[in-house]
Design a protein around this motif. Structure first.
Motif, mmCIF file in Angstrom:
data_model
loop_
_atom_site.group_PDB
_atom_site.id
_atom_site.type_symbol
_atom_site.label_atom_id
_atom_site.label_comp_id
_atom_site.label_asym_id
_atom_site.label_seq_id
_atom_site.Cartn_x
_atom_site.Cartn_y
_atom_site.Cartn_z
ATOM 1 N N ALA A 170 44.943 33.797 36.352
ATOM 2 C CA ALA A 170 45.080 33.230 37.704
ATOM 3 C C ALA A 170 44.718 31.759 37.608
ATOM 4 O O ALA A 170 43.659 31.308 38.035
ATOM 5 N N ALA A 171 45.627 30.986 37.027
ATOM 6 C CA ALA A 171 45.296 29.647 36.560
ATOM 7 C C ALA A 171 45.120 28.644 37.685
ATOM 8 O O ALA A 171 44.198 27.817 37.658
ATOM 9 N N ASN A 172 46.002 28.672 38.683
ATOM 10 C CA ASN A 172 45.989 27.669 39.743
ATOM 11 C C ASN A 172 46.956 28.127 40.826
ATOM 12 O O ASN A 172 47.718 29.067 40.625
ATOM 13 N N ASP A 173 46.924 27.442 41.966
ATOM 14 C CA ASP A 173 47.912 27.658 43.037
ATOM 15 C C ASP A 173 47.980 29.123 43.450
ATOM 16 O O ASP A 173 48.968 29.821 43.207
ATOM 17 N N ALA A 174 46.909 29.578 44.095
ATOM 18 C CA ALA A 174 46.830 30.982 44.502
ATOM 19 C C ALA A 174 48.005 31.402 45.364
ATOM 20 O O ALA A 174 48.495 32.538 45.251
ATOM 21 N N ASP A 175 48.491 30.516 46.233
ATOM 22 C CA ASP A 175 49.600 30.876 47.119
ATOM 23 C C ASP A 175 50.847 31.257 46.311
ATOM 24 O O ASP A 175 51.532 32.239 46.634
ATOM 25 N N THR A 176 51.144 30.481 45.283
ATOM 26 C CA THR A 176 52.303 30.798 44.440
ATOM 27 C C THR A 176 52.098 32.120 43.718
ATOM 28 O O THR A 176 53.008 32.961 43.650
ATOM 29 N N LEU A 177 50.917 32.328 43.175
ATOM 30 C CA LEU A 177 50.651 33.576 42.452
ATOM 31 C C LEU A 177 50.749 34.777 43.387
ATOM 32 O O LEU A 177 51.326 35.809 43.021
ATOM 33 N N ALA B 238 34.516 39.562 25.985
ATOM 34 C CA ALA B 238 33.063 39.678 26.104
ATOM 35 C C ALA B 238 32.350 38.360 25.837
ATOM 36 O O ALA B 238 31.349 38.039 26.491
ATOM 37 N N ASP B 239 32.839 37.553 24.901
ATOM 38 C CA ASP B 239 32.145 36.325 24.532
ATOM 39 C C ASP B 239 32.484 35.136 25.417
ATOM 40 O O ASP B 239 31.943 34.045 25.220
ATOM 41 N N ASP B 240 33.373 35.321 26.386
ATOM 42 C CA ASP B 240 33.715 34.251 27.325
ATOM 43 C C ASP B 240 33.353 34.582 28.761
ATOM 44 O O ASP B 240 33.332 33.691 29.621
ATOM 45 N N ALA B 241 33.077 35.829 29.047
ATOM 46 C CA ALA B 241 32.972 36.283 30.440
ATOM 47 C C ALA B 241 31.924 35.515 31.236
ATOM 48 O O ALA B 241 32.143 35.153 32.398
ATOM 49 N N GLU B 242 30.776 35.231 30.649
ATOM 50 C CA GLU B 242 29.703 34.581 31.394
ATOM 51 C C GLU B 242 30.020 33.127 31.709
ATOM 52 O O GLU B 242 29.377 32.525 32.586
ATOM 53 N N GLU B 243 30.995 32.552 31.025
ATOM 54 C CA GLU B 243 31.345 31.147 31.241
ATOM 55 C C GLU B 243 32.469 30.983 32.258
ATOM 56 O O GLU B 243 32.864 29.850 32.567
ATOM 57 N N ILE B 244 32.995 32.067 32.757
ATOM 58 C CA ILE B 244 34.059 32.023 33.763
ATOM 59 C C ILE B 244 33.398 32.004 35.137
ATOM 60 O O ILE B 244 32.494 32.788 35.410
ATOM 61 N N GLY B 245 33.858 31.109 36.016
ATOM 62 C CA GLY B 245 33.169 30.864 37.265
ATOM 63 C C GLY B 245 33.391 31.890 38.354
ATOM 64 O O GLY B 245 33.200 31.585 39.540
ATOM 65 N N VAL B 246 33.801 33.067 38.003
ATOM 66 C CA VAL B 246 33.997 34.182 38.929
ATOM 67 C C VAL B 246 33.430 35.418 38.231
ATOM 68 O O VAL B 246 33.613 35.580 37.023
ATOM 69 N N PRO B 247 32.726 36.291 38.943
ATOM 70 C CA PRO B 247 32.184 37.482 38.292
ATOM 71 C C PRO B 247 33.279 38.318 37.602
ATOM 72 O O PRO B 247 34.343 38.539 38.175
ATOM 73 N N ILE B 248 32.982 38.758 36.395
ATOM 74 C CA ILE B 248 33.918 39.568 35.622
ATOM 75 C C ILE B 248 33.468 41.021 35.685
ATOM 76 O O ILE B 248 32.339 41.360 35.330
ATOM 77 N N ASP B 249 34.360 41.884 36.136
ATOM 78 C CA ASP B 249 34.025 43.295 36.310
ATOM 79 C C ASP B 249 34.018 44.071 34.998
ATOM 80 O O ASP B 249 33.197 44.966 34.804
ATOM 81 N N VAL B 250 34.959 43.727 34.124
ATOM 82 C CA VAL B 250 35.113 44.479 32.873
ATOM 83 C C VAL B 250 35.210 43.483 31.722
ATOM 84 O O VAL B 250 36.069 42.599 31.740
ATOM 85 N N VAL B 251 34.329 43.610 30.737
ATOM 86 C CA VAL B 251 34.427 42.788 29.530
ATOM 87 C C VAL B 251 35.040 43.644 28.431
ATOM 88 O O VAL B 251 34.771 44.847 28.325
ATOM 89 N N ALA C 8 39.219 33.270 42.055
ATOM 90 C CA ALA C 8 38.438 33.727 43.208
ATOM 91 C C ALA C 8 39.338 34.008 44.407
ATOM 92 O O ALA C 8 39.186 35.027 45.094
ATOM 93 N N ALA C 9 40.293 33.112 44.661
ATOM 94 C CA ALA C 9 41.172 33.296 45.819
ATOM 95 C C ALA C 9 42.085 34.502 45.645
ATOM 96 O O ALA C 9 42.328 35.255 46.600
ATOM 97 N N VAL C 10 42.593 34.703 44.449
ATOM 98 C CA VAL C 10 43.476 35.847 44.201
ATOM 99 C C VAL C 10 42.709 37.161 44.341
ATOM 100 O O VAL C 10 43.193 38.122 44.952
ATOM 101 N N VAL C 11 41.504 37.207 43.808
ATOM 102 C CA VAL C 11 40.697 38.420 43.913
ATOM 103 C C VAL C 11 40.331 38.687 45.376
ATOM 104 O O VAL C 11 40.376 39.834 45.840
ATOM 105 N N ALA C 12 39.992 37.635 46.119
ATOM 106 C CA ALA C 12 39.640 37.815 47.529
ATOM 107 C C ALA C 12 40.811 38.355 48.331
ATOM 108 O O ALA C 12 40.635 39.169 49.247
ATOM 109 N N ALA C 13 42.028 37.929 47.974
ATOM 110 C CA ALA C 13 43.210 38.353 48.727
ATOM 111 C C ALA C 13 43.693 39.740 48.343
ATOM 112 O O ALA C 13 44.334 40.424 49.152
#
Length: 217
Positions: A51-58, A98-111, A84-89
Motif C-alpha cells: 500500500a505504497a501511496n495514494d490510498a484513493d487509487t488503491l 519478521a525483521d522489518d515489521a517493527e520499522e513499519i509505521g503501522v502495526p503489523i498483525d502477522v510477521v 494506515a488509510a487502506v487498513v482503516a477503510a
C-alpha cells in the motif's frame, strides 16, 4: 488489453488474468511505486502487495470486493505510505517480514519468515526472505499450477539488477540470496513484478548475474 506490466502514475492499471488469480498492477506516488492487487477467481478474496501511496487509487482498484490482507514487502517508507488509510477503510490484516515489521509505521498483525505461506482465497503465496535491501525484505511466489511462476520482488530484484543496498556486504548478501533462493530454484519463464518500473522474467535477467557481481554495488 494485453498485459505488459507497463504502468504510469495516474494511468490505467494493467490487469493480468490467470486461471486462479487476477493480478492488477498500478503505479502510485511521487516515486512511482508499483502496487499489486491479487484477487482469487474462486472466492473473490483480495490481497494487496504494498500500500505504497495514494490510498484513493488503491481503494478504487480494490473496489467493492473488499480486501482481506495487505503485505508490505519491506520497511522503506515509500512502500507503506497509504497502509494506515487502506487498513482503516477495509479492515484488512497487515503482513510483513519478521525483521522489518517493527520499522513499519503501522502495526503489523502477522510477521512471516522464509518458507511460510500467505493465503489469498484458494491460492497460496510462498514467502522468500531476501536480505540486503533491508534486513526483512520479502518476495512472494505464486507458483501457478496452470502456468508459469509469478514472483513479487519488492525492491530486491529489478530488470537490470538487484536493488540498492547500503554497503558492499549488503550487496553481496542480497545478490547471493537472489541467486540461490530465486534464480537457482525457479525456471526462466518465471515472471517477476518489482516494486518500481517494468516487469521482467528470470530468463531475461539470468545472463546478467555474473555482470552484476563484477559491477559490485
Amino acid at each position: 488489453m494485453t498485459y505488459t506490466g507497463k504502468v504510469t502514475v495516474g494511468g490505467t492499471p494493467h490487469v493480468r488474468e490467470l486461471a486462479d488469480l487476477i493480478i492488477t498492477k498500478v503505479a502510485v506516488g511521487p516515486m512511482s511505486n508499483n502496487a499489486y492487487v491479487l484477487r482469487c477467481r474462486h472466492t473473490d478474496e483480495q490481497l494487496l502487495v504494498d500500500a505504497a501511496n495514494d490510498a484513493d487509487t488503491l481503494l478504487e482498484v480494490v473496489g467493492e470486493a473488499g480486501l482481506s490482507t495487505v503485505v508490505t514487502t519491506h520497511r522503506h517508507g515509500d512502500h507503506w505510505q497509504a497502509l494506515a488509510a487502506v487498513v482503516a477503510a477495509t479492515g484488512a490484516s497487515t503482513v510483513a517480514g519478521a525483521d522489518d515489521a517493527e520499522e513499519i509505521g503501522v502495526p503489523i498483525d502477522v510477521v512471516v519468515t522464509d518458507g511460510e505461506e500467505i493465503s489469498v482465497g484458494r491460492s497460496r503465496l510462498q514467502v522468500i526472505h531476501l536480505v540486503g535491501h533491508t534486513p526483512g525484505s520479502i518476495a512472494l511466489l505464486f507458483d501457478d499450477p496452470d502456468g508459469m511462476p509469478h514472483l513479487f520482488t519488492g525492491d530486491s530484484l529489478f530488470p537490470g539488477g538487484v536493488g540498492k543496498t547500503g554497503s558492499h556486504d549488503d550487496f553481496v548478501t542480497l545478490l547471493g540470496d537472489v541467486e540461490h533462493k530465486v534464480f537457482d530454484q525457479l525456471p526462466d519463464e518465471t515472471w517477476f513484478y518489482p516494486g518500481h518500473g517494468d516487469d521482467s522474467t528470470l530468463g531475461a535477467e539470468r545472463p546478467h548475474l555474473a555482470q552484476w557481481r563484477e559491477r559490485g554495488w
